[in-house]
Design an enzyme around this catalytic site. Sequence first.
Site, PDB file in Angstrom:
ATOM      1  CG  HIS A 220       0.684 -20.992   2.496  1.00 39.35           C
ATOM      2  ND1 HIS A 220      -0.538 -21.908   2.773  1.00 39.35           N
ATOM      3  CD2 HIS A 220       0.869 -20.329   3.473  1.00 39.35           C
ATOM      4  CE1 HIS A 220      -0.680 -21.851   4.097  1.00 39.35           C
ATOM      5  NE2 HIS A 220       0.081 -20.864   4.690  1.00 39.35           N
TER       6      HIS A 220
ATOM      7  CD  GLU B 136      10.403   2.027  10.097  1.00 41.81           C
ATOM      8  OE1 GLU B 136      10.106   2.961   9.281  1.00 41.81           O
ATOM      9  OE2 GLU B 136      10.310   0.694   9.755  1.00 41.81           O
TER      10      GLU B 136
ATOM     11  CG  LEU C 227       8.636   2.511   4.637  1.00 41.96           C
ATOM     12  CD1 LEU C 227       8.423   1.014   3.493  1.00 41.96           C
ATOM     13  CD2 LEU C 227       7.245   3.156   4.781  1.00 41.96           C
TER      14      LEU C 227
ATOM     15  CE1 TYR D 125       1.144  -0.304   4.338  1.00 46.05           C
ATOM     16  CE2 TYR D 125       0.134   1.947   4.371  1.00 46.05           C
ATOM     17  CZ  TYR D 125       1.107   1.030   5.089  1.00 46.05           C
ATOM     18  OH  TYR D 125       1.715   1.068   5.998  1.00 46.05           O
TER      19      TYR D 125
ATOM     20  NE  ARG E 241       6.856   4.364   0.267  1.00 44.47           N
ATOM     21  CZ  ARG E 241       6.542   4.908   1.452  1.00 44.47           C
ATOM     22  NH1 ARG E 241       7.787   5.198   2.239  1.00 44.47           N
ATOM     23  NH2 ARG E 241       5.508   5.480   1.535  1.00 44.47           N
TER      24      ARG E 241
ATOM     25  NE  ARG F 127      -5.784 -19.772   4.602  1.00 43.17           N
ATOM     26  CZ  ARG F 127      -4.807 -20.421   4.792  1.00 43.17           C
ATOM     27  NH1 ARG F 127      -4.722 -21.696   4.364  1.00 43.17           N
ATOM     28  NH2 ARG F 127      -3.665 -20.017   5.697  1.00 43.17           N
TER      29      ARG F 127
HETATM   30  N1  PLP Z   1       7.735   3.630   8.524  1.00 40.84           N
HETATM   31  C1  PLP Z   1       6.516   3.131   8.603  1.00 40.84           C
HETATM   32  C2  PLP Z   1       6.723   1.731   9.287  1.00 40.84           C
HETATM   33  C3  PLP Z   1       5.504   3.686   7.953  1.00 40.84           C
HETATM   34  O1  PLP Z   1       4.283   2.800   8.140  1.00 40.84           O
HETATM   35  C4  PLP Z   1       5.572   4.792   7.561  1.00 40.84           C
HETATM   36  C5  PLP Z   1       4.286   5.478   6.620  1.00 40.84           C
HETATM   37  O2  PLP Z   1       3.174   4.789   6.888  1.00 40.84           O
HETATM   38  C6  PLP Z   1       6.597   5.708   7.609  1.00 40.84           C
HETATM   39  C7  PLP Z   1       7.767   5.122   8.045  1.00 40.84           C
HETATM   40  C8  PLP Z   1       6.740   6.892   6.693  1.00 40.84           C
HETATM   41  O3  PLP Z   1       6.717   6.633   5.569  1.00 40.84           O
HETATM   42  P1  PLP Z   1       5.975   8.215   4.819  1.00 40.84           P
HETATM   43  O4  PLP Z   1       6.902   9.185   4.750  1.00 40.84           O
HETATM   44  O5  PLP Z   1       6.359   7.488   3.055  1.00 40.84           O
HETATM   45  O6  PLP Z   1       4.770   8.323   4.820  1.00 40.84           O
END
Ligand code: PLP
Length: 285
Positions: A100, A180, A205, A31, A50, A98
């Site tokens: 895997h 994070e 991320l 997403y 992304r 369903r």
């Molecule tokens: N880290 C995680 C785990 C996230 O879920 C998100 C956003 O949903 C971010 C960082 C921040 O990413 P972005 O700046 O692209 O929203």
Amino acid sequence: RIAYVNGQYVQHSEAAVHIEDRGYQFADGVYEVCEVWNNQIVDMPRHLDRLGRSLSELSIDWPMSRPAVEFVLRQVVRRNKVRNGLVYIQVTRGVSKRDHFFPPANVAPSIVVTARSSSPAAVNAQAEAGISVFSYPENRWPRVDIKTVALLPNVLAKQSAKERGGKEAWYVDADGNVTEGGSTNAWIVTKDGKLITRPAESGILRGITRTAILDLVEREGLSFEERPFSLEEAYDAKEAFVTAATNIAMPVVRIDDKVIGNGHPGSVATRLRELFHTATDLKVV
Ligand code: PLP
């Protein structure tokens, strides 16, 4: 409200996917969340880059061409009359009995797009007060670089923070470093004024807002370093903040039982927040 589901614009209240959608059964999907600001989708090209990377890492096809996805994102924003808010896109491996193993090649990915308005005043009020975050042991899989809908660890970490009066959880890895937030990237400003955020090569991320803020930091000539930082260092920081499309740069004024800086939003986070929309690569909807 209007949602887009697999080729059709439908009433949000009636929008549905099949019970054998792999997103539902296996969290087998990805997403993006983009900010909508002044009728524009902020940094859409980077979000779609992304999305393409997440899809490719999981060997899921684009559900339709990238220009078609852009068109639908804009349509859903427009049809919901969102001036300020968020647009959400989810793509899963599709609907199949369903199992895997990946479904047969003729199964098309599912796509859902929704949008909703949010109140900039409410988010700004939160930014003026600052938020509390709570540390949480890192317990996610190593592929957090992929923006998958498999967010159960994030749900549990954030709920735990909420139950302690916080708005975000900060994951701390086995080395004692902050990776994070549950849905944000983490930043600190050291006592000598240097911005620090963890490199995106591992453990996080690569946030689109993080990248945009790094551009801004460079443009403004601020002192910064991409390196891991520990929870202890964060406790002792002059400032802390989090970044995400949902909140731009949100000042953090407490981590666990420690007050950060003077307990008020820091000047660096506040300035980055103010400058943000002058610096991002905006695209007209
Ligand atoms: N880290 C995680 C785990 C996230 O879920 C998100 C956003 O949903 C971010 C960082 C921040 O990413 P972005 O700046 O692209 O929203």
